[in-house]
Motif scaffolding. Structure first.
Motif, PDB file in Angstrom:
ATOM      1  N   GLY A 201       0.815  -1.221   0.000  1.00 37.84           N
ATOM      2  CA  GLY A 201       0.000   0.000   0.000  1.00 37.84           C
ATOM      3  C   GLY A 201       0.840   1.259   0.000  1.00 37.84           C
ATOM      4  O   GLY A 201       1.677   1.473  -0.882  1.00 37.84           O
ATOM      5  N   THR A 202       0.650   2.089   0.997  1.00 37.86           N
ATOM      6  CA  THR A 202       1.378   3.348   1.096  1.00 37.86           C
ATOM      7  C   THR A 202       2.787   3.154   1.660  1.00 37.86           C
ATOM      8  O   THR A 202       3.545   4.108   1.784  1.00 37.86           O
ATOM      9  N   GLY A 203       3.112   1.935   2.035  1.00 40.95           N
ATOM     10  CA  GLY A 203       4.486   1.598   2.398  1.00 40.95           C
ATOM     11  C   GLY A 203       4.827   1.701   3.875  1.00 40.95           C
ATOM     12  O   GLY A 203       5.988   1.510   4.257  1.00 40.95           O
ATOM     13  N   VAL A 204       3.830   1.978   4.709  1.00 45.86           N
ATOM     14  CA  VAL A 204       4.108   2.238   6.129  1.00 45.86           C
ATOM     15  C   VAL A 204       4.935   1.122   6.796  1.00 45.86           C
ATOM     16  O   VAL A 204       5.952   1.396   7.441  1.00 45.86           O
ATOM     17  N   LEU A 205       4.496  -0.117   6.619  1.00 43.67           N
ATOM     18  CA  LEU A 205       5.200  -1.222   7.298  1.00 43.67           C
ATOM     19  C   LEU A 205       6.591  -1.428   6.706  1.00 43.67           C
ATOM     20  O   LEU A 205       7.574  -1.610   7.436  1.00 43.67           O
ATOM     21  N   ALA A 206       6.681  -1.398   5.387  1.00 42.13           N
ATOM     22  CA  ALA A 206       7.971  -1.612   4.718  1.00 42.13           C
ATOM     23  C   ALA A 206       8.978  -0.532   5.118  1.00 42.13           C
ATOM     24  O   ALA A 206      10.135  -0.824   5.458  1.00 42.13           O
ATOM     25  N   ILE A 207       8.531   0.702   5.091  1.00 45.36           N
ATOM     26  CA  ILE A 207       9.414   1.829   5.400  1.00 45.36           C
ATOM     27  C   ILE A 207       9.847   1.767   6.869  1.00 45.36           C
ATOM     28  O   ILE A 207      11.019   1.960   7.199  1.00 45.36           O
ATOM     29  N   GLY A 208       8.907   1.453   7.734  1.00 43.92           N
ATOM     30  CA  GLY A 208       9.233   1.304   9.158  1.00 43.92           C
ATOM     31  C   GLY A 208      10.284   0.225   9.377  1.00 43.92           C
ATOM     32  O   GLY A 208      11.215   0.405  10.169  1.00 43.92           O
ATOM     33  N   ALA A 209      10.153  -0.881   8.659  1.00 44.94           N
ATOM     34  CA  ALA A 209      11.131  -1.977   8.805  1.00 44.94           C
ATOM     35  C   ALA A 209      12.518  -1.510   8.365  1.00 44.94           C
ATOM     36  O   ALA A 209      13.533  -1.818   9.002  1.00 44.94           O
ATOM     37  N   ALA A 210      12.561  -0.732   7.284  1.00 39.73           N
ATOM     38  CA  ALA A 210      13.846  -0.209   6.800  1.00 39.73           C
ATOM     39  C   ALA A 210      14.458   0.726   7.849  1.00 39.73           C
ATOM     40  O   ALA A 210      15.660   0.654   8.136  1.00 39.73           O
ATOM     41  N   LEU A 211      13.623   1.578   8.445  1.00 34.35           N
ATOM     42  CA  LEU A 211      14.132   2.525   9.444  1.00 34.35           C
ATOM     43  C   LEU A 211      14.654   1.806  10.688  1.00 34.35           C
ATOM     44  O   LEU A 211      15.529   2.318  11.389  1.00 34.35           O
ATOM     45  N   LEU A 212      14.104   0.604  10.955  1.00 34.23           N
ATOM     46  CA  LEU A 212      14.545  -0.144  12.132  1.00 34.23           C
ATOM     47  C   LEU A 212      15.744  -1.050  11.841  1.00 34.23           C
ATOM     48  O   LEU A 212      16.104  -1.888  12.657  1.00 34.23           O
ATOM     49  N   GLY A 213      16.325  -0.901  10.652  1.00 36.82           N
ATOM     50  CA  GLY A 213      17.592  -1.587  10.405  1.00 36.82           C
ATOM     51  C   GLY A 213      17.511  -2.924   9.683  1.00 36.82           C
ATOM     52  O   GLY A 213      18.438  -3.736   9.768  1.00 36.82           O
ATOM     53  N   ALA A 214      16.400  -3.148   8.954  1.00 37.63           N
ATOM     54  CA  ALA A 214      16.336  -4.373   8.152  1.00 37.63           C
ATOM     55  C   ALA A 214      17.472  -4.354   7.130  1.00 37.63           C
ATOM     56  O   ALA A 214      17.874  -3.296   6.653  1.00 37.63           O
ATOM     57  N   GLU A 215      17.975  -5.529   6.789  1.00 37.84           N
ATOM     58  CA  GLU A 215      19.058  -5.590   5.801  1.00 37.84           C
ATOM     59  C   GLU A 215      18.540  -5.197   4.422  1.00 37.84           C
ATOM     60  O   GLU A 215      19.170  -4.465   3.668  1.00 37.84           O
ATOM     61  N   SER A 216      17.341  -5.697   4.088  1.00 35.07           N
ATOM     62  CA  SER A 216      16.698  -5.325   2.833  1.00 35.07           C
ATOM     63  C   SER A 216      15.193  -5.419   3.035  1.00 35.07           C
ATOM     64  O   SER A 216      14.720  -6.187   3.875  1.00 35.07           O
ATOM     65  N   VAL A 217      14.461  -4.609   2.279  1.00 39.60           N
ATOM     66  CA  VAL A 217      13.001  -4.644   2.389  1.00 39.60           C
ATOM     67  C   VAL A 217      12.383  -4.619   0.996  1.00 39.60           C
ATOM     68  O   VAL A 217      12.751  -3.806   0.155  1.00 39.60           O
ATOM     69  N   ILE A 218      11.441  -5.541   0.790  1.00 38.53           N
ATOM     70  CA  ILE A 218      10.680  -5.553  -0.463  1.00 38.53           C
ATOM     71  C   ILE A 218       9.218  -5.311  -0.125  1.00 38.53           C
ATOM     72  O   ILE A 218       8.665  -5.936   0.786  1.00 38.53           O
ATOM     73  N   GLY A 219       8.593  -4.393  -0.858  1.00 40.05           N
ATOM     74  CA  GLY A 219       7.160  -4.157  -0.714  1.00 40.05           C
ATOM     75  C   GLY A 219       6.455  -4.668  -1.959  1.00 40.05           C
ATOM     76  O   GLY A 219       6.839  -4.313  -3.073  1.00 40.05           O
TER      77      GLY A 219
END
Ligand code: SAH
Length: 204
Positions: A57-75
């Motif tokens: 969707g608008t990316g809230v969960l994906a972006i949050g995961a990236a900000l918390l230090g995920a190695e990589s994030v795919i939405g």
């Protein structure tokens, strides 16, 4: 980053420009998204991990995961308009997320997107199209050993039965939450629904 800071940061993200009811597009409220992500972080499921957000969707969960230090994030998201919003949102917060256009029902998707370590998702609940959440659960179990999903409150029995032999509900996170959901065809109609966060573990 503290939970409250994450929540306030996610609050800045834009919502759906023209939400499509048939796709059950509604933005995960920042407090709920932050709660899910922070819980996953504390469980060791975000930092340094490959995270996939299904129906981003608008990316809230994906972006949050990236900000918390995920190695990589795919939405993963079917709607081009939503992808545009999500990409702009990621730019706003300088978050590295790879948003891809795909249908969760596409059988080739696991090969294209996976594998990942953790799935986060707020899938359609099936209010518009019955069982719309099932392909998301199926895909999540294929992509990752651990999933954090937001479901209608009271879905535990269904999810338990539906995933039998493939996974188990390891945890119910933080009770239920009220979310407001506005439909684009009835802009004044705000419906309160109760949701819960479930942590699913794939059967090895
Ligand atoms: N976490 C998101 C929630 C979006 S609501 C946010 O905060 O914005 C559910 C999302 O699933 C919608 O964006 C919708 O477009 C998407 N969706 C619905 N059916 C889909 C499908 N078959 N494949 C991929 N995405 C789908």
């Amino acid at each position: 980053m503290k939970l409250k800071t994450l929540e306030m940061t996610l609050q800045r993200l834009a919502g759906f420009s023209r939400p499509r009811p048939s796709l059950e597009q509604y933005q995960t409220p920042a407090p709920l998204a932050a709660r899910l992500l922070y819980h996953a972080l504390m469980n060791g499921d975000i930092e340094g991990k490959r995270v996939c957000d299904l129906g981003s969707g608008t990316g809230v969960l994906a972006i949050g995961a990236a900000l918390l230090g995920a190695e990589s994030v795919i939405g993963i998201e079917i709607d081009e308009k939503a992808l545009e919003t999500a990409r702009a949102n990621a730019d706003l917060l300088d978050a590295a997320v790879d948003f891809i256009a795909a249908d969760a029902k596409d059988p080739l998707l696991p090969e294209r997107a996976g594998p990942c370590d953790t799935v986060v998702m707020n899938p359609p609940f099936g209010a518009q199209k019955a069982h719309a959440d099932r392909p998301f659960i199926d895909l999540a179990l294929q992509l990752a050993p651990v999933t954090y999903g937001i479901f209608n409150a009271g879905s535990t029995q269904f999810v338990k039965a539906y995933t039998e032999g493939r996974g188990e509900i390891a945890e119910r996170v933080g009770g239920s939450f009220q979310i407001k959901r506005t439909f684009s065809f009835h802009t004044k109609d705000v419906q309160e629904i109760e949701v819960e966060i479930l942590r699913l573990k794939r059967t090895p």
